[in-house]
Design a protein around this motif. Structure first.
Motif, mmCIF file in Angstrom:
data_model
loop_
_atom_site.group_PDB
_atom_site.id
_atom_site.type_symbol
_atom_site.label_atom_id
_atom_site.label_comp_id
_atom_site.label_asym_id
_atom_site.label_seq_id
_atom_site.Cartn_x
_atom_site.Cartn_y
_atom_site.Cartn_z
ATOM 1 N N ALA A 180 3.975 -5.290 9.547
ATOM 2 C CA ALA A 180 2.667 -5.347 10.208
ATOM 3 C C ALA A 180 2.089 -3.969 10.504
ATOM 4 C CB ALA A 180 2.784 -6.153 11.499
ATOM 5 N N SER A 181 2.960 -2.997 10.729
ATOM 6 C CA SER A 181 2.464 -1.690 11.153
ATOM 7 C C SER A 181 3.046 -0.569 10.292
ATOM 8 C CB SER A 181 2.839 -1.476 12.629
ATOM 9 O OG SER A 181 2.856 -0.110 12.939
ATOM 10 N N GLU A 182 2.169 0.204 9.705
ATOM 11 C CA GLU A 182 2.603 1.318 8.847
ATOM 12 C C GLU A 182 3.343 2.378 9.667
ATOM 13 O OE1 GLU A 182 2.641 1.336 5.616
ATOM 14 O OE2 GLU A 182 3.425 3.387 5.481
ATOM 15 N N SER A 183 2.903 2.554 10.913
ATOM 16 C CA SER A 183 3.559 3.598 11.719
ATOM 17 C C SER A 183 4.993 3.179 12.078
ATOM 18 C CB SER A 183 2.740 3.911 12.972
ATOM 19 O OG SER A 183 2.639 2.764 13.776
ATOM 20 N N ILE A 184 5.182 1.889 12.378
ATOM 21 C CA ILE A 184 6.556 1.411 12.651
ATOM 22 C C ILE A 184 7.402 1.546 11.385
ATOM 23 C CG2 ILE A 184 7.948 -0.643 13.208
ATOM 24 C CD1 ILE A 184 5.733 -1.514 15.112
ATOM 25 N N ARG A 185 6.795 1.182 10.276
ATOM 26 C CA ARG A 185 7.491 1.259 8.982
ATOM 27 C C ARG A 185 7.984 2.691 8.723
ATOM 28 N NH1 ARG A 185 7.557 -1.890 4.513
ATOM 29 N NH2 ARG A 185 7.636 -0.836 2.517
ATOM 30 N N GLY A 199 16.314 1.964 9.190
ATOM 31 C CA GLY A 199 16.081 1.678 10.605
ATOM 32 C C GLY A 199 16.232 0.202 10.918
ATOM 33 N N LYS A 200 15.729 -0.643 10.023
ATOM 34 C CA LYS A 200 15.801 -2.096 10.280
ATOM 35 C C LYS A 200 17.250 -2.540 10.460
ATOM 36 C CE LYS A 200 11.986 -3.009 7.117
ATOM 37 N NZ LYS A 200 11.634 -3.668 5.850
ATOM 38 N N GLU A 228 5.137 -11.299 5.161
ATOM 39 C CA GLU A 228 3.973 -10.744 4.462
ATOM 40 C C GLU A 228 2.653 -11.255 5.037
ATOM 41 O OE1 GLU A 228 4.972 -11.639 0.431
ATOM 42 O OE2 GLU A 228 6.380 -9.940 0.311
ATOM 43 N N LEU A 229 2.728 -12.339 5.823
ATOM 44 C CA LEU A 229 1.510 -12.831 6.487
ATOM 45 C C LEU A 229 0.962 -11.783 7.449
ATOM 46 C CD1 LEU A 229 2.596 -16.465 7.490
ATOM 47 C CD2 LEU A 229 0.998 -15.826 5.673
ATOM 48 N N PHE A 230 1.849 -10.879 7.909
ATOM 49 C CA PHE A 230 1.457 -9.874 8.905
ATOM 50 C C PHE A 230 1.072 -8.537 8.282
ATOM 51 C CE2 PHE A 230 4.142 -13.042 10.825
ATOM 52 C CZ PHE A 230 3.497 -13.322 12.017
ATOM 53 N N ALA A 231 1.140 -8.465 6.955
ATOM 54 C CA ALA A 231 0.796 -7.207 6.287
ATOM 55 C C ALA A 231 -0.691 -6.924 6.439
ATOM 56 C CB ALA A 231 1.171 -7.288 4.810
#
Lengths: 177, 113
Positions: B38-43, B57-58, B108-111
């Motif tokens: 959902a978030s590029e920064s978290i990714r 990280g995951k 992927e619904l949150f992408a």
């Protein structure tokens, strides 16, 4: 007859660790299911218990070894980006799969699912190994707890099976060489 | 000896703690995977190892959450008899969150568009 270091690690990850975990599952489940005082003698329970504890801890360790080798050794070779202008993508499995609409699903569904769900297997199998070790023969009298442990154990198997199945297919279509 | 061992009882707290911690670890994997999508920064913040990417990280976060939760819950439940079914069903719900959160058609619904 030759095997590259990358192929060796892929075989260790999938065929040795991953397959060993899946093959051992049947024995572990049978051991848990049949651990009932009405079916087995006291001596039988004691004998099974030692085998079950050792077997379940080996399975848990093998599950951790599978996900760690898969994620930190094999996966970087899979996801490596090709240098700009590379025409032959065969050495870059992720890019190779994504380059064609007919194969992209192996990455977007198969690999994306495998790389995440596989990590649930060692967690679930560690819980089962600990619980069986903790209870020991007492577990034979605890039908409720035994059923709960079997559910955890089945989840460990199913998640490992999803990861293993997609791993086998992906390595067939876009092998790591 | 085996008969005596079978007749002894052991409090179910440590097993309930392990199951609950397992559920928490699995749910953590599902949540981190979905948040990372959902978030590029978290990714980006999870990509501790450039070769492995955000998966580093995951998996290390969820593994760490599992072992820390287990340690804390074990200390809390040690020597206690608890309502096993309650903790088992909580663990099952958390496990379901883990399974759903690691399923690509779901996360992927949150992408972002």
């Amino acid at each position: 007859m030759e095997i590259t270091p990358r192929e060796t690690w892929t075989v260790l990850h999938g065929m040795l660790f991953g397959a060993a975990f899946l093959l051992a599952f049947g024995g572990g489940l049978a051991g848990l299911y049949s651990l009932r005082p009405e079916w087995v003698t006291v001596a039988g329970i004691q004998e099974r218990m030692t085998r079950l504890k050792v077997g379940l801890w080996v399975m848990a360790l093998v599950a951790w070894a599978t996900v760690f080798t898969g994620t930190f050794i094999v996966y970087p070779w899979y996801r490596a980006a090709p240098p700009e202008g590379t025409a032959n993508l065969e050495s870059f499995p992720r890019s190779f799969l994504l380059a064609s609409e007919s194969t992209s699903g192996w990455h977007t569904l198969g690999m994306e699912w495998k790389e995440h769900v596989g990590w649930l297997a060692p967690i679930a199998s560690t819980v089962v190994a600990f619980a069986v070790t903790y209870y020991g023969p007492v577990l034979a009298r605890k039908a409720n707890e035994r059923r709960a442990l079997m559910i955890f154990f089945i989840v460990a198997f199913l998640t490992a099976a999803i990861a293993g199945l997609f791993g086998a297919f992906i390595n067939k279509i876009a092998p790591i060489v | 000896m085996a008969k005596r061992a079978m007749e002894m009882d052991k409090p179910n707290g440590p097993v309930a703690a392990a199951m609950l911690a397992g559920g928490i670890g699995m749910a953590a994997m599902g949540l981190v995977t979905t948040l990372s999508e959902a978030s590029e920064s978290i990714r980006q913040s999870l990509a501790w190892n450039p070769a492995v990417g955000p998966l580093t990280g995951k998996v290390l976060v969820s593994t760490g959450v599992f072992f820390i939760a287990w340690l804390v819950l074990h200390l809390l439940f040690r020597g206690k008899e608890v309502n096993f079914n309650t903790y088992f069903w909580i663990a099952i719900v958390l496990m379901a969150i883990g399974l759903l959160g690691t399923f690509p058609p779901f996360f992927e619904l949150f992408a972002p568009e």
